[in-house]
Design an enzyme around this catalytic site. Structure first.
Site, PDB file in Angstrom:
ATOM      1  N   HIS A  98       0.829  -1.215  -0.065  1.00 23.22           N
ATOM      2  CA  HIS A  98       0.090   0.060   0.173  1.00 23.22           C
ATOM      3  C   HIS A  98       0.999   1.092  -0.087  1.00 23.22           C
ATOM      4  O   HIS A  98       2.239   1.178   0.112  1.00 23.22           O
ATOM      5  CB  HIS A  98      -0.958  -0.018   1.268  1.00 23.22           C
ATOM      6  CG  HIS A  98      -0.357  -0.324   2.450  1.00 23.22           C
ATOM      7  ND1 HIS A  98       0.682   0.623   3.082  1.00 23.22           N
ATOM      8  CD2 HIS A  98      -0.254  -1.241   3.393  1.00 23.22           C
ATOM      9  CE1 HIS A  98       0.999   0.036   4.039  1.00 23.22           C
ATOM     10  NE2 HIS A  98       0.490  -0.960   4.272  1.00 23.22           N
TER      11      HIS A  98
ATOM     12  N   HIS B 151       4.006   1.261   2.176  1.00 24.85           N
ATOM     13  CA  HIS B 151       5.138   0.627   1.896  1.00 24.85           C
ATOM     14  C   HIS B 151       5.822   1.447   0.833  1.00 24.85           C
ATOM     15  O   HIS B 151       7.223   1.757   0.647  1.00 24.85           O
ATOM     16  CB  HIS B 151       4.705  -0.614   1.178  1.00 24.85           C
ATOM     17  CG  HIS B 151       4.358  -1.814   2.119  1.00 24.85           C
ATOM     18  ND1 HIS B 151       2.891  -2.017   2.024  1.00 24.85           N
ATOM     19  CD2 HIS B 151       4.918  -2.555   3.329  1.00 24.85           C
ATOM     20  CE1 HIS B 151       2.473  -3.017   3.031  1.00 24.85           C
ATOM     21  NE2 HIS B 151       3.900  -3.175   3.628  1.00 24.85           N
TER      22      HIS B 151
ATOM     23  N   GLU C 234       7.832   3.965  10.905  1.00 22.82           N
ATOM     24  CA  GLU C 234       7.481   4.293  11.970  1.00 22.82           C
ATOM     25  C   GLU C 234       6.047   3.434  12.634  1.00 22.82           C
ATOM     26  O   GLU C 234       5.934   3.536  13.624  1.00 22.82           O
ATOM     27  CB  GLU C 234       7.524   5.542  12.385  1.00 22.82           C
ATOM     28  CG  GLU C 234       8.935   6.528  12.268  1.00 22.82           C
ATOM     29  CD  GLU C 234       8.992   7.873  12.703  1.00 22.82           C
ATOM     30  OE1 GLU C 234       7.756   8.380  12.743  1.00 22.82           O
ATOM     31  OE2 GLU C 234      10.123   8.366  12.818  1.00 22.82           O
TER      32      GLU C 234
HETATM   33  P1  AMP Z   1       5.084  -5.196   6.401  1.00 22.35           P
HETATM   34  O1  AMP Z   1       4.688  -5.515   5.208  1.00 22.35           O
HETATM   35  O2  AMP Z   1       3.869  -4.755   7.323  1.00 22.35           O
HETATM   36  O3  AMP Z   1       6.032  -6.094   7.221  1.00 22.35           O
HETATM   37  O4  AMP Z   1       5.723  -3.763   6.478  1.00 22.35           O
HETATM   38  C1  AMP Z   1       6.885  -3.420   5.807  1.00 22.35           C
HETATM   39  C2  AMP Z   1       7.462  -2.161   5.927  1.00 22.35           C
HETATM   40  O5  AMP Z   1       6.657  -1.160   5.800  1.00 22.35           O
HETATM   41  C3  AMP Z   1       7.621  -1.680   7.400  1.00 22.35           C
HETATM   42  O6  AMP Z   1       8.857  -1.193   7.791  1.00 22.35           O
HETATM   43  C4  AMP Z   1       6.592  -1.142   8.083  1.00 22.35           C
HETATM   44  O7  AMP Z   1       6.917  -0.450   9.323  1.00 22.35           O
HETATM   45  C5  AMP Z   1       6.332  -0.505   6.794  1.00 22.35           C
HETATM   46  N1  AMP Z   1       4.942   0.415   6.935  1.00 22.35           N
HETATM   47  C6  AMP Z   1       3.700  -0.473   7.075  1.00 22.35           C
HETATM   48  N2  AMP Z   1       2.701   0.200   7.067  1.00 22.35           N
HETATM   49  C7  AMP Z   1       3.193   1.492   7.007  1.00 22.35           C
HETATM   50  C8  AMP Z   1       2.502   2.843   6.771  1.00 22.35           C
HETATM   51  N3  AMP Z   1       1.315   3.065   7.016  1.00 22.35           N
HETATM   52  N4  AMP Z   1       3.598   3.977   6.711  1.00 22.35           N
HETATM   53  C9  AMP Z   1       4.783   3.884   6.809  1.00 22.35           C
HETATM   54  N5  AMP Z   1       5.384   2.544   6.779  1.00 22.35           N
HETATM   55  C10 AMP Z   1       4.719   1.610   6.934  1.00 22.35           C
END
Ligand code: AMP
Length: 305
Positions: A58, A61, A172
């Site tokens: 999204h 990411h 964050e």
């Molecule tokens: P995930 O796929 O959930 O493991 O997330 C991958 C990376 O994207 C991680 O470093 C998360 O903290 C970051 N991330 C997920 N959602 C957001 C968001 N809404 N804003 C900024 N970074 C995000």
């Protein structure tokens, strides 16, 4: 069209292995291939930015991808749903996956390389390492998700070893994870700069998350209470003691039928230790986890002077 791109990719990869990056995104599934590509890039002194993800991408990411692209020569994104960081098998089973869409999004954000390994590629044998995370893994998320951060530490150290990035980008949104990764990198002397990136939110304030897709429309409406409460708390925090504001947030969220608070804690952003008074000089952050239906959501907000 696809055939033309595929032929062009093969042609450029063979004739100009490095020049082709940045034009046509490359998807790699095997560690050996990834390592060869990285070695070639390093031999050309390319600065490598890395964004580890679990897919279902999204704009949150993609903000990390954009930042990496701006700060490096090459951006590598991993898409891997890491089974060993899930303490709940249902959560792992239901985790949203859409690699086709992810690849299209990454291509449109000019990502250079996507690393998309299978589970047996990443874990041909179980990895039983146990990391000392200085008890940072025992609080907040760690209390409800035993073993979660050890699983994160295992996959991130493995990925860092394979990708050998100059900089790695983390949101964050997962503030505790970001703190733990900074600690780990420091502790293990891994030569990578960890960059924390701000939370990207939906129009109504809800922090973007792959898990939001699992909320039904009623649950999605209820989820607004999370950012509403956090931003209100941010506005009024000086009128309360830290303890009273904590209770104010807990009561407000617990007062909503269908929303179940797991925790709300105000901690120092450097080491996640509890804040007693607003007068302490460290940056303060309020971290929350709630369950709506079967979906667990986390968020946080900073309390600056
Ligand atoms: P995930 O796929 O959930 O493991 O997330 C991958 C990376 O994207 C991680 O470093 C998360 O903290 C970051 N991330 C997920 N959602 C957001 C968001 N809404 N804003 C900024 N970074 C995000």
């Amino acid at each position: 069209m696809f055939v033309i791109f595929a032929l062009a990719d093969t042609f450029f990869s063979n004739i100009f292995p490095i020049i082709s990056y940045g034009t046509i995104m490359k998807t790699i599934e095997k560690i050996d291939e990834l390592k060869k590509v990285i070695a070639a890039l390093k031999s050309q002194s390319k600065r490598i930015g890395f964004v580890p993800t679990m897919g279902a991408l999204h704009p949150g990411h993609l903000s990390l991808v954009d930042r990496s692209r701006n700060e490096n020569d090459i951006t590598i994104v991993s898409v891997f749903v890491n089974p060993i960081q899930f303490n709940d098998p249902n959560d792992l089973r239901n985790y949203p996956r859409d690699i086709k869409k992810d690849l299209a999004l990454l291509q449109s954000h000019a990502c250079d390389i996507v690393f998309h390994p299978g589970v047996s590629e990443m874990y041909p044998e179980p990895d039983r390492r146990s990391f000392n995370l200085n008890k940072l893994d025992k609080i907040m998320e760690g209390k409800s998700r035993a073993g979660h951060f050890n699983g994160v530490a295992i996959v991130v150290t493995k990925l860092f070893e394979m990708v050998n990035p100059d900089k790695a980008y983390f949101g964050e949104k997962d503030f505790q994870q970001l703190t733990i990764i900074k600690y780990l990198v420091n502790q293990l002397h891994i030569a990578v700069k960890i960059i924390g990136c701000p939370i990207i939110r939906e129009k109504d304030g809800l922090a973007m998350s792959s898990r939001n897709a699992l909320l039904n429309p009623d649950e999605r409406k209820l989820a607004r209470i999370i950012p509403e409460t956090l931003f209100e708390a941010q506005k009024i925090h000086r009128q309360y003691s830290v303890k009273d504001l904590t209770n104010w947030v807990k009561n407000r969220i617990n007062g909503i039928k269908g929303v179940q608070l797991d925790y709300f804690e105000i901690v120092r952003s450097t080491d996640l230790q509890p804040v007693i008074s607003w007068d302490e000089k460290d940056e303060k952050i309020g971290c929350v986890a709630v369950k709506i239906g079967k979906v667990r959501l986390i968020d946080n907000v900073k309390f600056n002077a």
